[in-house]
Design a protein around this motif. Structure first.
Motif, short mmCIF file in Angstrom:
data_model
loop_
_atom_site.label_atom_id
_atom_site.label_comp_id
_atom_site.label_asym_id
_atom_site.label_seq_id
_atom_site.Cartn_x
_atom_site.Cartn_y
_atom_site.Cartn_z
N ALA A 6 0.83 -1.49 -0.04
CA ALA A 6 -0.26 0.01 0.04
C ALA A 6 0.88 1.48 -0.26
CB ALA A 6 -0.15 0.07 1.06
N HIS A 7 2.23 1.18 -0.33
CA HIS A 7 3.00 2.00 -0.05
C HIS A 7 3.88 2.89 -1.98
CE1 HIS A 7 2.81 0.94 3.80
NE2 HIS A 7 3.30 1.97 4.47
N CYS A 15 17.96 12.71 -8.42
CA CYS A 15 17.45 13.22 -6.89
C CYS A 15 18.36 12.56 -5.05
CB CYS A 15 16.57 13.70 -6.28
SG CYS A 15 15.55 14.29 -4.40
N PRO A 16 19.16 13.61 -5.03
CA PRO A 16 20.43 12.77 -3.90
C PRO A 16 19.28 12.57 -2.58
CG PRO A 16 20.61 15.37 -3.55
CD PRO A 16 19.64 15.08 -5.16
N PHE A 17 18.30 12.25 -2.05
CA PHE A 17 17.04 12.79 -0.93
C PHE A 17 16.90 11.49 -1.11
CE2 PHE A 17 18.07 17.48 -0.34
CZ PHE A 17 18.74 17.26 0.80
N CYS A 18 16.26 11.34 -2.75
CA CYS A 18 15.38 9.79 -3.24
C CYS A 18 16.32 8.59 -3.52
CB CYS A 18 14.93 9.90 -4.53
SG CYS A 18 13.73 11.46 -5.03
N VAL A 19 18.26 9.59 -3.42
CA VAL A 19 19.14 7.67 -3.20
C VAL A 19 19.01 7.80 -2.15
CG1 VAL A 19 21.44 8.25 -3.54
CG2 VAL A 19 20.17 8.62 -5.33
N LYS A 20 19.37 8.80 -0.95
CA LYS A 20 19.17 7.74 0.69
C LYS A 20 18.33 7.19 0.84
CE LYS A 20 18.55 10.75 4.79
NZ LYS A 20 19.08 12.19 5.42
N VAL A 21 16.74 7.79 0.94
CA VAL A 21 15.89 6.59 1.39
C VAL A 21 15.56 4.80 0.34
CG1 VAL A 21 12.95 7.06 1.15
CG2 VAL A 21 14.15 9.36 1.47
N ILE A 32 9.11 -1.66 -2.50
CA ILE A 32 8.39 -0.97 -2.74
C ILE A 32 7.93 -0.46 -3.48
CG2 ILE A 32 7.61 -0.50 -0.23
CD1 ILE A 32 8.23 2.76 -1.19
N GLU A 33 6.82 -0.07 -4.41
CA GLU A 33 6.61 0.56 -5.51
C GLU A 33 7.82 1.83 -5.88
OE1 GLU A 33 3.25 2.10 -8.81
OE2 GLU A 33 2.81 1.81 -7.07
N MET A 34 7.89 2.04 -7.04
CA MET A 34 8.72 3.37 -7.21
C MET A 34 8.47 4.27 -8.14
SD MET A 34 11.38 3.95 -5.08
CE MET A 34 12.11 2.10 -4.29
N PRO A 57 11.51 12.98 -2.66
CA PRO A 57 10.90 12.00 -2.82
C PRO A 57 9.74 12.38 -1.44
CG PRO A 57 12.55 11.61 -1.19
CD PRO A 57 12.73 13.05 -1.36
N CYS A 58 8.90 11.47 -2.25
CA CYS A 58 7.08 11.83 -1.09
C CYS A 58 6.94 9.83 -0.89
CB CYS A 58 6.12 12.87 -2.24
SG CYS A 58 4.95 12.48 -1.45
N LEU A 59 6.36 10.28 0.35
CA LEU A 59 5.67 8.80 0.04
C LEU A 59 4.70 8.62 0.42
CD1 LEU A 59 6.22 5.58 0.91
CD2 LEU A 59 5.94 6.14 3.36
N ARG A 60 4.02 7.73 -0.84
CA ARG A 60 2.43 7.64 -0.18
C ARG A 60 1.61 6.49 0.31
NH1 ARG A 60 -2.39 8.12 -5.43
NH2 ARG A 60 -3.69 7.33 -3.83
N ILE A 61 0.98 6.58 1.29
CA ILE A 61 0.11 5.78 1.56
C ILE A 61 -1.18 5.66 1.07
CG2 ILE A 61 0.14 4.54 4.50
CD1 ILE A 61 2.15 6.35 4.94
N ASP A 62 -1.51 4.10 1.06
CA ASP A 62 -3.04 4.52 0.75
C ASP A 62 -2.93 3.47 1.98
OD1 ASP A 62 -3.58 5.20 -2.19
OD2 ASP A 62 -1.80 3.48 -2.07
N HIS A 63 -4.64 3.55 2.43
CA HIS A 63 -5.01 3.70 4.24
C HIS A 63 -6.18 2.63 3.38
CE1 HIS A 63 -1.98 5.35 6.23
NE2 HIS A 63 -2.14 6.24 6.19
N GLU A 64 -6.14 1.85 4.71
CA GLU A 64 -7.53 0.70 4.77
C GLU A 64 -9.04 1.74 3.89
OE1 GLU A 64 -7.67 -3.29 7.06
OE2 GLU A 64 -5.32 -3.79 6.47
#
Length: 87
Positions: A6-7, A15-21, A32-34, A57-64
């Motif tokens: 769900a992520h 992006c250096p911050f994306c590489v970090k994640v 997880i899906e990129m 980066p931005c994480l999308r979290i799909d809740h139930e």
């Protein structure tokens, strides 16, 4: 807690911050899906429409319950995965 499926990580390849994640996820052995916002203009627009900003980066979290959470900031994303999924 939503399952890993769900992520989605909205990111760009250089992006250096994306590489970090991505490195942290790899170290935690989490997959997880990129979503590449550079190569996929529709994904970039979905990020803007959903999260309000084009920043990665931005994480999308799909809740139930059907709600969607958008999490920015690389350290927050890493902490979220470390606290909830890392072993």
């Amino acid at each position: 807690m939503p399952p890993l499926s769900a992520h989605s990580l909205y990111q760009s390849p250089y992006c250096p911050f994306c590489v970090k994640v991505r490195s942290a996820l790899q170290a935690m052995q989490l997959k997880i899906e990129m979503v590449d916002t550079v190569r996929d203009p529709e994904a970039r627009q979905a990020l803007i429409n959903g999260g309000g900003r084009s920043m990665v980066p931005c994480l999308r979290i799909d809740h139930e319950d059907g709600s969607v959470e958008w999490m920015y900031e690389s350290d927050d994303i890493i902490d979220y995965f470390r606290d909830n999924f890392a072993q």
